[in-house]
Design a protein around this motif. Sequence first.
Motif, PDB file in Angstrom:
ATOM      1  N   ILE A   1      46.665  48.147  68.873  1.00  0.00           N
ATOM      2  CA  ILE A   1      47.735  47.213  68.507  1.00  0.00           C
ATOM      3  C   ILE A   1      47.427  46.555  67.166  1.00  0.00           C
ATOM      4  CG2 ILE A   1      48.794  45.004  69.134  1.00  0.00           C
ATOM      5  CD1 ILE A   1      48.712  45.963  72.046  1.00  0.00           C
ATOM      6  N   SER A   2      46.183  46.158  66.932  1.00  0.00           N
ATOM      7  CA  SER A   2      45.803  45.542  65.658  1.00  0.00           C
ATOM      8  C   SER A   2      45.971  46.515  64.498  1.00  0.00           C
ATOM      9  CB  SER A   2      44.350  45.059  65.706  1.00  0.00           C
ATOM     10  OG  SER A   2      44.199  44.074  66.689  1.00  0.00           O
ATOM     11  N   ALA A   3      45.535  47.748  64.684  1.00  0.00           N
ATOM     12  CA  ALA A   3      45.668  48.756  63.632  1.00  0.00           C
ATOM     13  C   ALA A   3      47.142  49.041  63.344  1.00  0.00           C
ATOM     14  CB  ALA A   3      44.940  50.035  64.028  1.00  0.00           C
ATOM     15  N   SER A   4      47.970  49.090  64.370  1.00  0.00           N
ATOM     16  CA  SER A   4      49.402  49.327  64.175  1.00  0.00           C
ATOM     17  C   SER A   4      50.041  48.186  63.406  1.00  0.00           C
ATOM     18  CB  SER A   4      50.109  49.490  65.524  1.00  0.00           C
ATOM     19  OG  SER A   4      49.603  50.600  66.216  1.00  0.00           O
ATOM     20  N   PHE A   5      49.670  46.969  63.728  1.00  0.00           N
ATOM     21  CA  PHE A   5      50.199  45.803  63.025  1.00  0.00           C
ATOM     22  C   PHE A   5      49.815  45.828  61.542  1.00  0.00           C
ATOM     23  CE2 PHE A   5      49.549  41.441  61.481  1.00  0.00           C
ATOM     24  CZ  PHE A   5      50.854  40.982  61.569  1.00  0.00           C
ATOM     25  N   LEU A   6      48.557  46.109  61.260  1.00  0.00           N
ATOM     26  CA  LEU A   6      48.103  46.162  59.864  1.00  0.00           C
ATOM     27  C   LEU A   6      48.792  47.288  59.098  1.00  0.00           C
ATOM     28  CD1 LEU A   6      44.297  45.441  60.313  1.00  0.00           C
ATOM     29  CD2 LEU A   6      46.055  43.918  59.411  1.00  0.00           C
ATOM     30  N   TYR A   7      49.052  48.395  59.752  1.00  0.00           N
ATOM     31  CA  TYR A   7      49.747  49.507  59.109  1.00  0.00           C
ATOM     32  C   TYR A   7      51.189  49.114  58.773  1.00  0.00           C
ATOM     33  CZ  TYR A   7      51.630  54.149  58.237  1.00  0.00           C
ATOM     34  OH  TYR A   7      52.244  55.226  57.667  1.00  0.00           O
ATOM     35  N   LEU A   8      51.854  48.398  59.679  1.00  0.00           N
ATOM     36  CA  LEU A   8      53.219  47.945  59.410  1.00  0.00           C
ATOM     37  C   LEU A   8      53.260  46.939  58.260  1.00  0.00           C
ATOM     38  CD1 LEU A   8      54.671  47.613  63.022  1.00  0.00           C
ATOM     39  CD2 LEU A   8      55.212  49.338  61.294  1.00  0.00           C
ATOM     40  N   VAL A   9      52.277  46.078  58.170  1.00  0.00           N
ATOM     41  CA  VAL A   9      52.194  45.135  57.052  1.00  0.00           C
ATOM     42  C   VAL A   9      52.015  45.904  55.746  1.00  0.00           C
ATOM     43  CG1 VAL A   9      50.753  43.332  55.997  1.00  0.00           C
ATOM     44  CG2 VAL A   9      51.366  43.179  58.405  1.00  0.00           C
ATOM     45  N   PHE A  10      51.164  46.918  55.763  1.00  0.00           N
ATOM     46  CA  PHE A  10      50.946  47.755  54.586  1.00  0.00           C
ATOM     47  C   PHE A  10      52.242  48.437  54.164  1.00  0.00           C
ATOM     48  CE2 PHE A  10      50.108  52.090  53.054  1.00  0.00           C
ATOM     49  CZ  PHE A  10      49.492  51.791  51.851  1.00  0.00           C
ATOM     50  N   LEU A  11      52.991  48.973  55.116  1.00  0.00           N
ATOM     51  CA  LEU A  11      54.261  49.631  54.797  1.00  0.00           C
ATOM     52  C   LEU A  11      55.281  48.639  54.238  1.00  0.00           C
ATOM     53  CD1 LEU A  11      54.830  52.137  57.743  1.00  0.00           C
ATOM     54  CD2 LEU A  11      54.141  52.644  55.400  1.00  0.00           C
ATOM     55  N   GLY A  12      55.266  47.424  54.731  1.00  0.00           N
ATOM     56  CA  GLY A  12      56.180  46.396  54.238  1.00  0.00           C
ATOM     57  C   GLY A  12      55.858  45.969  52.819  1.00  0.00           C
ATOM     58  N   MET A  13      54.597  46.003  52.421  1.00  0.00           N
ATOM     59  CA  MET A  13      54.181  45.604  51.078  1.00  0.00           C
ATOM     60  C   MET A  13      54.353  46.725  50.055  1.00  0.00           C
ATOM     61  SD  MET A  13      53.075  42.465  51.056  1.00  0.00           S
ATOM     62  CE  MET A  13      52.028  42.424  49.624  1.00  0.00           C
ATOM     63  N   LYS A  14      54.491  47.946  50.508  1.00  0.00           N
ATOM     64  CA  LYS A  14      54.523  49.090  49.599  1.00  0.00           C
ATOM     65  C   LYS A  14      55.671  49.036  48.586  1.00  0.00           C
ATOM     66  CE  LYS A  14      53.608  53.981  49.615  1.00  0.00           C
ATOM     67  NZ  LYS A  14      53.352  55.156  50.392  1.00  0.00           N
ATOM     68  N   PRO A  15      56.918  48.700  48.970  1.00  0.00           N
ATOM     69  CA  PRO A  15      57.983  48.637  47.960  1.00  0.00           C
ATOM     70  C   PRO A  15      57.702  47.603  46.867  1.00  0.00           C
ATOM     71  CG  PRO A  15      58.940  48.645  50.143  1.00  0.00           C
ATOM     72  CD  PRO A  15      57.453  48.510  50.308  1.00  0.00           C
ATOM     73  N   TYR A  16      57.140  46.475  47.235  1.00  0.00           N
ATOM     74  CA  TYR A  16      56.837  45.451  46.238  1.00  0.00           C
ATOM     75  C   TYR A  16      55.750  45.930  45.285  1.00  0.00           C
ATOM     76  CZ  TYR A  16      55.348  41.171  44.048  1.00  0.00           C
ATOM     77  OH  TYR A  16      55.000  40.233  43.118  1.00  0.00           O
ATOM     78  N   GLN A  17      54.706  46.556  45.834  1.00  0.00           N
ATOM     79  CA  GLN A  17      53.626  47.059  44.993  1.00  0.00           C
ATOM     80  C   GLN A  17      54.125  48.145  44.050  1.00  0.00           C
ATOM     81  OE1 GLN A  17      50.710  45.750  44.702  1.00  0.00           O
ATOM     82  NE2 GLN A  17      50.950  44.304  46.370  1.00  0.00           N
ATOM     83  N   THR A  18      54.992  49.022  44.557  1.00  0.00           N
ATOM     84  CA  THR A  18      55.564  50.076  43.726  1.00  0.00           C
ATOM     85  C   THR A  18      56.417  49.471  42.618  1.00  0.00           C
ATOM     86  OG1 THR A  18      55.592  51.571  45.614  1.00  0.00           O
ATOM     87  CG2 THR A  18      56.984  52.161  43.761  1.00  0.00           C
ATOM     88  N   ALA A  19      57.245  48.502  42.968  1.00  0.00           N
ATOM     89  CA  ALA A  19      58.104  47.840  41.980  1.00  0.00           C
ATOM     90  C   ALA A  19      57.259  47.170  40.910  1.00  0.00           C
ATOM     91  CB  ALA A  19      58.998  46.816  42.661  1.00  0.00           C
ATOM     92  N   LYS A  20      56.217  46.517  41.330  1.00  0.00           N
ATOM     93  CA  LYS A  20      55.371  45.808  40.377  1.00  0.00           C
ATOM     94  C   LYS A  20      54.721  46.780  39.403  1.00  0.00           C
ATOM     95  CE  LYS A  20      51.667  42.576  39.903  1.00  0.00           C
ATOM     96  NZ  LYS A  20      50.945  41.483  40.377  1.00  0.00           N
ATOM     97  N   SER A  21      54.105  47.826  39.905  1.00  0.00           N
ATOM     98  CA  SER A  21      53.389  48.741  39.011  1.00  0.00           C
ATOM     99  C   SER A  21      54.357  49.542  38.134  1.00  0.00           C
ATOM    100  CB  SER A  21      52.487  49.679  39.812  1.00  0.00           C
ATOM    101  OG  SER A  21      53.249  50.510  40.655  1.00  0.00           O
TER     102      SER A  21
END
Length: 158
Positions: A27-47
């Motif tokens: 459950i912890s690993a799944s939660f962290l993976y979802l947070v990572f997926l949620g941050m990906k568009p912002y990181q892509t936009a920034k770079s």
Amino acid sequence: MKKRQKKAKNNLLWQYGLGMTILFVVISASFLYLVFLGMKPYQTAKSEGEKLAQQYAGLEQADQVDLYNGLESYYSVLGRNKQQEALAVLIGKDDHKIYVYQLDKGISQDKAATISREKGASDIDKITFGRYQDKPIWEVKSGNQYYLVDFETGAVIQ
């Protein structure tokens, strides 16, 4: 007979504990993976926004990179060029069309915040540079409301 029951009981407790630990880790690993997926568009936009602004608009230092989503989406990059002039660079997300604005030719972020407060905004969450109906604007987010302040005139559009 009692030893056997006690051993079986201890084995059952050990299995239960191991199962709960594995469940917690999954459950912890799944939660962290979802947070990572949620941050990906912002990181892509920034770079991507920063790279395009440096390449095509001569931006040397990026101070703020955001993604503006209005009628169209833009990478919004605020920074300075080699002459240390404050610039705002808007890059169309779909067509990569680039718009460059000198920030000293319009109202500042602080002025846009003040104008929004005069129109009823309370706590300002975020101010993003964008483009609405072919005009540069400051998008001021206050709670659930958005105020679009014209960059050149300071008039509230919406």
